[in-house]
Design an enzyme around this catalytic site. Structure first.
Site, mmCIF file in Angstrom:
data_model
loop_
_atom_site.group_PDB
_atom_site.id
_atom_site.type_symbol
_atom_site.label_atom_id
_atom_site.label_comp_id
_atom_site.label_asym_id
_atom_site.label_seq_id
_atom_site.Cartn_x
_atom_site.Cartn_y
_atom_site.Cartn_z
ATOM 1 N N GLY A 182 0.852 -1.190 0.000
ATOM 2 C CA GLY A 182 0.000 0.000 0.000
ATOM 3 C C GLY A 182 0.879 1.227 0.000
ATOM 4 C CB CYS A 241 5.279 -4.222 0.618
ATOM 5 S SG CYS A 241 6.064 -2.587 0.576
ATOM 6 C CE1 TYR A 242 0.210 0.926 5.185
ATOM 7 C CE2 TYR A 242 -1.255 -0.973 5.126
ATOM 8 C CZ TYR A 242 -0.961 0.298 5.583
ATOM 9 O OH TYR A 242 -1.823 0.940 6.427
ATOM 10 C CG HIS A 278 6.520 -5.466 -3.838
ATOM 11 N ND1 HIS A 278 5.166 -5.318 -3.602
ATOM 12 C CD2 HIS A 278 7.116 -4.356 -3.326
ATOM 13 C CE1 HIS A 278 4.947 -4.170 -2.993
ATOM 14 N NE2 HIS A 278 6.122 -3.560 -2.809
ATOM 15 C CD GLU A 302 3.671 -8.050 -5.361
ATOM 16 O OE1 GLU A 302 4.366 -8.777 -4.620
ATOM 17 O OE2 GLU A 302 3.342 -6.894 -5.065
ATOM 18 N N GLY A 350 -18.256 -9.863 -31.866
ATOM 19 C CA GLY A 350 -17.017 -10.161 -32.564
ATOM 20 C C GLY A 350 -15.843 -10.065 -31.615
ATOM 21 N N GLY A 351 -16.054 -9.475 -30.433
ATOM 22 C CA GLY A 351 -14.981 -9.330 -29.456
ATOM 23 C C GLY A 351 -14.747 -10.616 -28.680
ATOM 24 C CG ASP A 382 -14.305 -9.636 -22.986
ATOM 25 O OD1 ASP A 382 -13.262 -10.301 -23.124
ATOM 26 O OD2 ASP A 382 -14.318 -8.446 -22.637
ATOM 27 C CE LYS A 419 -9.974 -8.664 -23.502
ATOM 28 N NZ LYS A 419 -11.270 -8.011 -23.709
#
Ligand code: XMP
Length: 525
Positions: free
Chosen positions: A68, A95-96, A184, A186, A239-240, A242, A381
């Protein structure tokens, strides 16, 4: 598992609940959640205001506190309900989050005046530490970003690693299953970061690495069948990616009970409408209503030049066309939508049962009385793309760039006409083909052509020309909120330019848009 699935066991520390990532306001919370999922463990992001009782109700396999931006000591710094430590749920503070663990459990966090930023050497002082066990129990580089430091670990904790300016760079209380790292894990700049996270997930939380695309599909198929029963569902295809993946997933679950509606407004990219029909009707065998509405759209767009009016005109006609097409399926009670997890996090709500607001693709009406089926609500996504691949959708659809609902209408500046759409489709196809041939599909967020409402003088074969320019727009981005213009190689730009001028009638000049977002937007209108 969906975002609000109910776990099946009663034990608070049951490892089959999600791993909860508590968001302390860092841009890293999403990244942590994704890294956990990459380790094949399901994770969800929750706000730091969550109470211990709410955490317990989720029966999480573990809880991770994110970093944070604040100091734990400043007024208003986000804290967490300390009763969380009594739940006997494994905790990892990052971290935080690590400093909060230290502070709340009786350690000391101080501003030593010596923060650490960027790559930092980490000395693992306890090679038997759970997080560092095995091959990674060695001095290593980690990514730090802190100004306060934990100077004294709380009682019951063992310091397991230190760095030049963080005496307590990692600590553990094995008995209580509480771990904390100042760095971190990640981010990619911590080379052993993913291993450290895996140690927490597998060894401390006891999570099996079973959350895979196949398991997501199986769980969703079951959930969709339970929700829809013998009812009928409709899905608007744009057409996308998702809507395509959502449709394929729902079709896998309920087969012929699903009907897709594809409103072809004539503003799609070259070959796109055919591809949608081919993919869904011919290959996936999904019942598809293909509404060819280009003429109506062009008619309505005649004389419309203002960008907002253009968007509104396209949006409204889209809704009306969708409504009259889906009105034929009068027993449909369910509407499939490709809502993704980032939308869910942003809206902060998990129980949108009816359509209340605009749809992200075509702008569906507020007053449609459908129950929503949203099988992608728990996914990012890139996970949606992988589910799409697993479902056998073609690469061109699964890896398709984002495309605005109003289509090429917002890439033609000024009045939209069939002739201009044809010019733009041809130029755009060249831009995308060259990006593909250069192997840049996945590096570039979007690459497309824009047709401005101007003409300029040129010379071709000793003849004066007076024709349109094409603007190439190519951007890199993480989430479309901000973007940078892509540093495409000059020879690639050169190929695009000469092909567009040689192959597209009505174009005599090509320009490259070198505007980032902000101040520009990605689309021109
Ligand atoms: P801008 O132009 O605002 O676009 O920087 C950000 C991203 O959103 C896409 N975009 C849309 N997507 N309906 C959509 O589904 C729309 O009306 C729309 N307008 C813009 C754009 O392509 C970019 O990825």
């Amino acid at each position: 598992m969906t975002a609000d699935a109910t776990p099946s066991t009663s034990s608070v520390s049951s490892p089959d609940g999600p791993v909860l990532v508590v968001d302390f306001g860092a841009q890293y919370a999403q990244l942590i959640a994704r890294r956990v999922r990459e380790a094949h463990v399901y994770s969800e992001i929750v706000p730091h205001t969550i109470t211990a009782a709410e955490v317990a109700a989720r029966r999480p396999a573990g809880v991770i506190f994110s970093g944070g931006p604040k100091s734990v000591h400043v007024e208003g710094a986000p804290h967490i309900d300390p009763a969380i430590y009594d739940l006997q749920v494994p905790v990892l503070g990052i971290c935080y989050g690590a400093q909060l663990v230290a502070l709340q459990l009786g350690g000391v966090v101080a501003n030593t005046g010596r923060g650490e930023y960027g790559r930092t050497d980490l000395d693992v002082v306890r090679p038997d530490a759970v997080l560092f066990a095995g091959e990674i129990a060695e001095p290593q580089t980690v990514w730090m970003s802190h100004f306060d430091s934990i100077t004294t670990a709380p009682e019951g904790f063992t310091v397991t690693a230190s760095s030049p300016d963080a005496p307590v760079a990692a600590m553990e209380d094995v008995a209580r299953r509480i771990h904390a790292v100042q760095f971190h894990p990640e981010v990619v700049h911590t080379p052993h970061g993913q291993e450290i996270l895996k140690h927490f997930l597998y060894q401390v939380c006891g999570c099996p690495p079973t959350w895979t695309m196949v398991s997501i599909i199986e769980q969703q198929v079951e959930a969709i069948r339970a929700q829809v029963g013998t009812g009928r569902a409709i899905c608007g295809l744009s057409g996308g990616v998702d809507s395509a993946v959502a449709a394929a997933l729902v079709h896998k679950a309920i087969g012929p009970q699903l009907t897709c509606v594809f409103v072809d407004h004539g503003l799609m990219r070259a070959g796109e409408a055919e591809q949608v029909v081919d993919t869904f009707q011919k290959h996936q065998h999904i019942e598809l209503i293909h509404v060819r509405a280009a003429d109506q759209f062009f008619e309505r767009l005649a004389g419309v030049t203002d960008p907002e009016e253009k968007r509104k005109t396209i949006g409204e006609l889209f809704i009306r066309t969708f409504e009259s097409a889906s009105g034929g399926i009068d027993d449909a009670r369910f509407l499939v939508q490709g809502t993704l997890y980032p939308d869910v996090i942003e809206s902060g709500t998990k129980d949108a049962a009816k359509i209340k607001s605009h749809h992200n693709v075509g702008g569906l009406p507020d007053d449609m009385d459908f129950e929503l089926v949203e099988p992608l609500r728990a996914l990012f996504k890139d996970e949606v793309r992988r589910v799409g691949e697993e479902l056998g959708l073609p690469e061109e659809i699964v890896w398709r760039q984002p495309f605005p609902g109003p289509g090429l209408g917002v890439r033609i500046i000024g009045e939209v006409s069939p002739e201009k759409v044809a010019i733009l489709q041809n130029a755009d196809a060249i831009v995308r083909e060259e990006i593909h041939l250069a192997g840049l599909d996945r590096e570039v967020w979007q690459a497309f052509a824009v047709l401005p409402d101007i003409r300029s003088v040129g010379v071709m074969g000793d003849e004066r020309t007076y024709a349109h320019p094409i603007v190439i727009r190519a951007v890199t981005s993480e989430d479309a909120m901000t973007a940078d213009w892509a540093r495409l190689p000059y020879d690639l730009l050169e190929r695009m330019s000469s092909r567009i001028i040689n192959e597209v009638d009505g174009v005599n000049r090509v320009a490259y848009d070198i505007t980032s977002k902000p101040p520009g937007t990605i689309e021109w209108e």
